[in-house]
Design a protein around this motif. Structure first.
Motif, PDB file in Angstrom:
ATOM      1  N   GLY A  45       0.801  -1.210   0.000  1.00  9.40           N
ATOM      2  CA  GLY A  45       0.000   0.000   0.000  1.00  9.40           C
ATOM      3  C   GLY A  45       0.833   1.259   0.000  1.00  9.40           C
ATOM      4  O   GLY A  45       0.515   2.242  -0.679  1.00  9.40           O
ATOM      5  N   LYS A  46       1.926   1.231   0.758  1.00 12.94           N
ATOM      6  CA  LYS A  46       2.800   2.409   0.815  1.00 12.94           C
ATOM      7  C   LYS A  46       3.415   2.677  -0.553  1.00 12.94           C
ATOM      8  O   LYS A  46       3.540   3.833  -0.967  1.00 12.94           O
ATOM      9  CB  LYS A  46       3.894   2.211   1.861  1.00 12.94           C
ATOM     10  N   GLN A  47       3.788   1.622  -1.261  1.00 11.30           N
ATOM     11  CA  GLN A  47       4.374   1.802  -2.591  1.00 11.30           C
ATOM     12  C   GLN A  47       3.354   2.372  -3.566  1.00 11.30           C
ATOM     13  O   GLN A  47       3.685   3.239  -4.381  1.00 11.30           O
ATOM     14  CB  GLN A  47       4.924   0.465  -3.126  1.00 11.30           C
ATOM     15  N   SER A 103       0.786   4.267  -2.782  1.00  9.82           N
ATOM     16  CA  SER A 103       0.596   5.653  -2.362  1.00  9.82           C
ATOM     17  C   SER A 103       1.767   6.536  -2.791  1.00  9.82           C
ATOM     18  O   SER A 103       1.572   7.626  -3.347  1.00  9.82           O
ATOM     19  CB  SER A 103       0.427   5.710  -0.839  1.00  9.82           C
ATOM     20  N   THR A 104       2.986   6.064  -2.549  1.00  7.80           N
ATOM     21  CA  THR A 104       4.181   6.843  -2.888  1.00  7.80           C
ATOM     22  C   THR A 104       4.247   7.117  -4.385  1.00  7.80           C
ATOM     23  O   THR A 104       4.502   8.247  -4.816  1.00  7.80           O
ATOM     24  CB  THR A 104       5.446   6.114  -2.414  1.00  7.80           C
ATOM     25  N   LYS A 138       1.475   9.537  -5.551  1.00  6.22           N
ATOM     26  CA  LYS A 138       1.805  10.915  -5.186  1.00  6.22           C
ATOM     27  C   LYS A 138       2.937  11.464  -6.045  1.00  6.22           C
ATOM     28  O   LYS A 138       2.933  12.638  -6.406  1.00  6.22           O
ATOM     29  CB  LYS A 138       2.153  10.997  -3.709  1.00  6.22           C
ATOM     30  N   GLU A 175      -4.013   1.374  -0.109  1.00  6.50           N
ATOM     31  CA  GLU A 175      -2.899   2.159   0.411  1.00  6.50           C
ATOM     32  C   GLU A 175      -2.759   2.018   1.929  1.00  6.50           C
ATOM     33  O   GLU A 175      -1.650   2.068   2.449  1.00  6.50           O
ATOM     34  CB  GLU A 175      -3.062   3.626   0.024  1.00  6.50           C
ATOM     35  N   ARG A 176      -3.855   1.854   2.616  1.00 11.72           N
ATOM     36  CA  ARG A 176      -3.811   1.697   4.072  1.00 11.72           C
ATOM     37  C   ARG A 176      -3.575   0.254   4.498  1.00 11.72           C
ATOM     38  O   ARG A 176      -3.393  -0.026   5.679  1.00 11.72           O
ATOM     39  CB  ARG A 176      -5.113   2.206   4.703  1.00 11.72           C
ATOM     40  N   GLU A 223      10.325  -2.449  -0.144  1.00 17.29           N
ATOM     41  CA  GLU A 223      10.423  -1.245   0.682  1.00 17.29           C
ATOM     42  C   GLU A 223      11.015  -0.170  -0.218  1.00 17.29           C
ATOM     43  O   GLU A 223      11.456  -0.439  -1.317  1.00 17.29           O
ATOM     44  CB  GLU A 223      11.345  -1.509   1.886  1.00 17.29           C
ATOM     45  N   GLY A 224      11.060   1.056   0.238  1.00 10.82           N
ATOM     46  CA  GLY A 224      11.648   2.129  -0.557  1.00 10.82           C
ATOM     47  C   GLY A 224      13.040   1.748  -1.024  1.00 10.82           C
ATOM     48  O   GLY A 224      13.791   1.127  -0.288  1.00 10.82           O
TER      49      GLY A 224
END
Length: 120
Positions: A2-4, A6-7, A10, A34-35, A62-63
């Motif tokens: 989800g974070k990926q 969202s990132t 954006k 995303e959550r 991960e990032g």
């Protein structure tokens, strides 16, 4: 994952609604992805990756600090810019890199292919 999503969304300067429209989902579904409340189906995951210009594996990582991944992020930021604006950003990045290298006592990098300075 989800974070990926969202990132990347954006970085592309898209709202959840804009991404949802591109993959035929409701904006609240994108929000749940995303959550981490829910996960997309495999087919929707493939569609999300394609729309976001990522590999499916990128959505699970991960990032990344790899230069190629960072270049992709900057590319996503620059895509919506006009040619003159992209040239300005490239010049700014080049000058910043040169400054940082000089500050560390390193020689300046070669001019980027196609840059105004390289063609003189």
């Amino acid at each position: 994952m989800g974070k990926q999503i969202s990132t990347r969304r954006k970085a592309l300067q898209w709202s959840q609604g804009q991404l949802a429209e591109k993959v035929a989902l409701a904006p609240d579904t994108i929000s749940r992805f995303e959550r981490g409340v829910t996960v997309p189906s495999l087919s929707k995951l493939q569609e999300l990756a394609e729309v976001l210009n990522l590999r499916i594996s990128d959505l699970f990582s991960e990032g990344s600090s790899s230069p190629s991944d960072q270049v992709e992020t900057v590319l996503a930021w620059m895509r919506p810019l006009e040619p003159e604006e992209r040239a300005f950003v490239l010049d700014l990045v080049k000058r910043t890199c040169d400054y940082m290298q000089q500050k560390r006592g390193l020689a300046c990098a070669h001019e980027a292919p196609g840059s105004a300075s390289a063609t003189k």
